[in-house]
Design a protein around this motif. Structure first.
Motif, PDB file in Angstrom:
ATOM      1  N   SER A   1       0.834  -1.193   0.000  1.00  0.00           N
ATOM      2  CA  SER A   1       0.000   0.000   0.000  1.00  0.00           C
ATOM      3  C   SER A   1       0.878   1.255   0.000  1.00  0.00           C
ATOM      4  O   SER A   1       1.987   1.253   0.516  1.00  0.00           O
ATOM      5  CB  SER A   1      -0.904   0.019   1.237  1.00  0.00           C
ATOM      6  N   ALA A   2       0.376   2.309  -0.619  1.00  0.00           N
ATOM      7  CA  ALA A   2       1.132   3.556  -0.727  1.00  0.00           C
ATOM      8  C   ALA A   2       0.834   4.444   0.470  1.00  0.00           C
ATOM      9  O   ALA A   2      -0.293   4.912   0.648  1.00  0.00           O
ATOM     10  CB  ALA A   2       0.761   4.265  -2.024  1.00  0.00           C
ATOM     11  N   PHE A   3       1.860   4.678   1.292  1.00  0.00           N
ATOM     12  CA  PHE A   3       1.742   5.603   2.409  1.00  0.00           C
ATOM     13  C   PHE A   3       2.910   6.577   2.348  1.00  0.00           C
ATOM     14  O   PHE A   3       4.051   6.177   2.094  1.00  0.00           O
ATOM     15  CB  PHE A   3       1.754   4.865   3.748  1.00  0.00           C
ATOM     16  N   ALA A   4       2.640   7.829   2.586  1.00  0.00           N
ATOM     17  CA  ALA A   4       3.695   8.841   2.570  1.00  0.00           C
ATOM     18  C   ALA A   4       4.677   8.599   3.709  1.00  0.00           C
ATOM     19  O   ALA A   4       4.279   8.264   4.827  1.00  0.00           O
ATOM     20  CB  ALA A   4       3.083  10.226   2.690  1.00  0.00           C
ATOM     21  N   TYR A   5       5.972   8.777   3.417  1.00  0.00           N
ATOM     22  CA  TYR A   5       6.956   8.645   4.479  1.00  0.00           C
ATOM     23  C   TYR A   5       6.811   9.803   5.462  1.00  0.00           C
ATOM     24  O   TYR A   5       6.178  10.820   5.193  1.00  0.00           O
ATOM     25  CB  TYR A   5       8.382   8.581   3.916  1.00  0.00           C
ATOM     26  N   GLU A   6       7.398   9.639   6.623  1.00  0.00           N
ATOM     27  CA  GLU A   6       7.374  10.667   7.654  1.00  0.00           C
ATOM     28  C   GLU A   6       8.804  11.009   8.064  1.00  0.00           C
ATOM     29  O   GLU A   6       9.738  10.275   7.765  1.00  0.00           O
ATOM     30  CB  GLU A   6       6.589  10.182   8.875  1.00  0.00           C
ATOM     31  N   TYR A   7       8.957  12.121   8.756  1.00  0.00           N
ATOM     32  CA  TYR A   7      10.261  12.463   9.303  1.00  0.00           C
ATOM     33  C   TYR A   7      10.075  13.131  10.659  1.00  0.00           C
ATOM     34  O   TYR A   7       9.061  13.757  10.933  1.00  0.00           O
ATOM     35  CB  TYR A   7      11.087  13.324   8.346  1.00  0.00           C
ATOM     36  N   GLN A   8      11.095  12.961  11.474  1.00  0.00           N
ATOM     37  CA  GLN A   8      11.038  13.407  12.863  1.00  0.00           C
ATOM     38  C   GLN A   8      12.401  13.968  13.241  1.00  0.00           C
ATOM     39  O   GLN A   8      13.438  13.417  12.859  1.00  0.00           O
ATOM     40  CB  GLN A   8      10.702  12.197  13.743  1.00  0.00           C
ATOM     41  N   THR A   9      12.424  15.071  13.964  1.00  0.00           N
ATOM     42  CA  THR A   9      13.705  15.580  14.458  1.00  0.00           C
ATOM     43  C   THR A   9      14.316  14.551  15.409  1.00  0.00           C
ATOM     44  O   THR A   9      13.595  13.778  16.043  1.00  0.00           O
ATOM     45  CB  THR A   9      13.531  16.918  15.194  1.00  0.00           C
TER      46      THR A   9
ATOM     47  N   PRO B   1       5.205   2.014  -4.928  1.00  0.00           N
ATOM     48  CA  PRO B   1       4.350   0.822  -4.952  1.00  0.00           C
ATOM     49  C   PRO B   1       3.478   0.672  -6.190  1.00  0.00           C
ATOM     50  O   PRO B   1       2.914  -0.400  -6.416  1.00  0.00           O
ATOM     51  CB  PRO B   1       3.499   0.980  -3.686  1.00  0.00           C
ATOM     52  N   THR B   2       3.350   1.712  -6.988  1.00  0.00           N
ATOM     53  CA  THR B   2       2.539   1.609  -8.195  1.00  0.00           C
ATOM     54  C   THR B   2       3.217   0.690  -9.211  1.00  0.00           C
ATOM     55  O   THR B   2       4.419   0.785  -9.432  1.00  0.00           O
ATOM     56  CB  THR B   2       2.319   2.993  -8.822  1.00  0.00           C
ATOM     57  N   ALA B   3       2.473  -0.208  -9.813  1.00  0.00           N
ATOM     58  CA  ALA B   3       3.024  -1.102 -10.830  1.00  0.00           C
ATOM     59  C   ALA B   3       3.698  -0.288 -11.926  1.00  0.00           C
ATOM     60  O   ALA B   3       3.183   0.736 -12.364  1.00  0.00           O
ATOM     61  CB  ALA B   3       1.917  -1.975 -11.419  1.00  0.00           C
ATOM     62  N   GLY B   4       4.877  -0.752 -12.352  1.00  0.00           N
ATOM     63  CA  GLY B   4       5.636  -0.049 -13.367  1.00  0.00           C
ATOM     64  C   GLY B   4       6.590   0.990 -12.806  1.00  0.00           C
ATOM     65  O   GLY B   4       7.396   1.558 -13.544  1.00  0.00           O
TER      66      GLY B   4
ATOM     67  N   PRO C   1       8.118  12.458  -5.113  1.00  0.00           N
ATOM     68  CA  PRO C   1       7.291  11.378  -4.575  1.00  0.00           C
ATOM     69  C   PRO C   1       7.427  11.296  -3.056  1.00  0.00           C
ATOM     70  O   PRO C   1       8.449  11.677  -2.503  1.00  0.00           O
ATOM     71  CB  PRO C   1       7.902  10.142  -5.236  1.00  0.00           C
ATOM     72  N   ASN C   2       6.382  10.790  -2.422  1.00  0.00           N
ATOM     73  CA  ASN C   2       6.461  10.621  -0.968  1.00  0.00           C
ATOM     74  C   ASN C   2       6.152   9.185  -0.538  1.00  0.00           C
ATOM     75  O   ASN C   2       6.079   8.897   0.660  1.00  0.00           O
ATOM     76  CB  ASN C   2       5.515  11.591  -0.255  1.00  0.00           C
ATOM     77  N   ASP C   3       5.996   8.280  -1.509  1.00  0.00           N
ATOM     78  CA  ASP C   3       5.629   6.900  -1.200  1.00  0.00           C
ATOM     79  C   ASP C   3       6.796   5.938  -1.438  1.00  0.00           C
ATOM     80  O   ASP C   3       6.623   4.828  -1.935  1.00  0.00           O
ATOM     81  CB  ASP C   3       4.420   6.476  -2.028  1.00  0.00           C
ATOM     82  N   LEU C   4       8.010   6.361  -1.074  1.00  0.00           N
ATOM     83  CA  LEU C   4       9.203   5.562  -1.303  1.00  0.00           C
ATOM     84  C   LEU C   4       9.390   4.543  -0.182  1.00  0.00           C
ATOM     85  O   LEU C   4       9.243   4.861   0.992  1.00  0.00           O
ATOM     86  CB  LEU C   4      10.422   6.486  -1.395  1.00  0.00           C
ATOM     87  N   TYR C   5       9.738   3.317  -0.569  1.00  0.00           N
ATOM     88  CA  TYR C   5       9.836   2.234   0.413  1.00  0.00           C
ATOM     89  C   TYR C   5      11.209   2.109   1.060  1.00  0.00           C
ATOM     90  O   TYR C   5      11.325   1.775   2.215  1.00  0.00           O
ATOM     91  CB  TYR C   5       9.524   0.903  -0.270  1.00  0.00           C
ATOM     92  N   PHE C   6      12.277   2.309   0.270  1.00  0.00           N
ATOM     93  CA  PHE C   6      13.640   2.080   0.758  1.00  0.00           C
ATOM     94  C   PHE C   6      14.421   3.386   0.736  1.00  0.00           C
ATOM     95  O   PHE C   6      14.298   4.164  -0.205  1.00  0.00           O
ATOM     96  CB  PHE C   6      14.354   1.036  -0.110  1.00  0.00           C
ATOM     97  N   MET C   7      15.261   3.592   1.746  1.00  0.00           N
ATOM     98  CA  MET C   7      16.057   4.811   1.814  1.00  0.00           C
ATOM     99  C   MET C   7      17.476   4.492   2.267  1.00  0.00           C
ATOM    100  O   MET C   7      17.694   3.573   3.065  1.00  0.00           O
ATOM    101  CB  MET C   7      15.429   5.819   2.779  1.00  0.00           C
ATOM    102  N   ALA C   8      18.450   5.262   1.753  1.00  0.00           N
ATOM    103  CA  ALA C   8      19.850   5.124   2.151  1.00  0.00           C
ATOM    104  C   ALA C   8      20.558   6.431   1.860  1.00  0.00           C
ATOM    105  O   ALA C   8      20.149   7.194   0.977  1.00  0.00           O
ATOM    106  CB  ALA C   8      20.518   3.966   1.407  1.00  0.00           C
ATOM    107  N   VAL C   9      21.644   6.696   2.591  1.00  0.00           N
ATOM    108  CA  VAL C   9      22.404   7.932   2.457  1.00  0.00           C
ATOM    109  C   VAL C   9      23.709   7.650   1.727  1.00  0.00           C
ATOM    110  O   VAL C   9      24.403   6.673   2.034  1.00  0.00           O
ATOM    111  CB  VAL C   9      22.703   8.545   3.839  1.00  0.00           C
TER     112      VAL C   9
END
Length: 232
Positions: free
Chosen positions: A78-86, A120-123, A100-108
């Motif tokens: 399911s597509a859920f917007a990521y969140e951020y916190q101080t 999460p959208t097909a394609g 986009p705000n529905d990204l599943y994986f993150m790295a620096v």
């Protein structure tokens, strides 16, 4: 939070002197919850409860914030917007509204960019973006396609001066110059599996370990070569 509820551990995130723990409540209301560790009293302290049916796979420290991808509890797609916190924040996180705000994986990456992969959208499950400010005051770069849409991205790790990208049918690197390199020496694409490399970890020696979807693991060296590894 949630009297009488049972919590299922999902992910951790270290932010300076803070240790974050993210869970989903698996009985009672389905929702995600964030905790920090109280080193003095040696217990977990609830910081917020999410009101949507999501879980947090983990947190990524970037700048002054910890960024939190959110996955749907029911189907993990399911597509859920990521969140951020101080880092020291105790209130509910801010929900990302930029696209986009529905990204599943993150790295620096080493050049101080946050990378986000898999929509999460097909394609669009082979897409990756980068940002120097992924808060609502910033924006994401244009997308880079990794391989083609026939295989999804399954994981993302910080790697050298860029990121290491895992797919159901391959392993790629993306460096700070924007160069995408396919590390497959001929035997990964032939072992397509929907769960390839969903478990992967970067090691302190510069290597990475990643699990095949069916059985076994591979050890990836800093030069991009890899070998099968197993247990005695």
């Amino acid at each position: 939070g949630g009297t009488g509820s049972t919590k299922g551990a999902q992910g951790f995130g270290g932010t300076g002197t803070n240790l974050w723990h993210f869970v989903d409540i698996v009985s009672g209301p389905d929702r995600g919850e964030g905790f920090t560790w109280d080193f003095t009293n040696r217990n977990w302290v609830s910081r917020w409860t999410d009101n949507e049916s999501v879980f947090y796979p983990g947190g990524v420290l970037f700048g002054a914030n910890i960024f939190l991808p959110r996955w749907g509890i029911s189907d993990n797609t399911s597509a859920f917007a990521y969140e951020y916190q101080t880092i020291a924040g105790t209130a509910a996180p801010t929900t990302a509204t930029i696209t986009p705000n529905d990204l599943y994986f993150m790295a620096v990456s080493a050049d101080n960019r946050l990378w986000g992969a898999y929509r999460p959208t097909a394609g669009q499950r082979h897409y990756i973006y980068s940002s120097t400010d992924p808060t609502n005051s910033g924006s994401w770069s244009g997308l880079t396609e990794i391989g083609d849409s026939s295989a999804d991205i399954t994981n993302l790790l910080s790697w050298g001066d860029g990121v290491l990208i895992f797919k159901q049918d391959g392993i790629y690197t993306l460096d700070i110059r924007g160069d995408v390199i396919n590390l497959d020496n001929g035997n990964i694409r032939g072992r397509f599996h929907t769960d390839n490399f969903r478990a992967a970890v970067a090691m302190p020696n510069g290597h990475a370990l990643a699990a095949w979807g069916d059985a076994g693991m591979i050890d990836i060296s800093p030069d991009g070569t890899y070998r099968e590894v197993g247990f005695p």
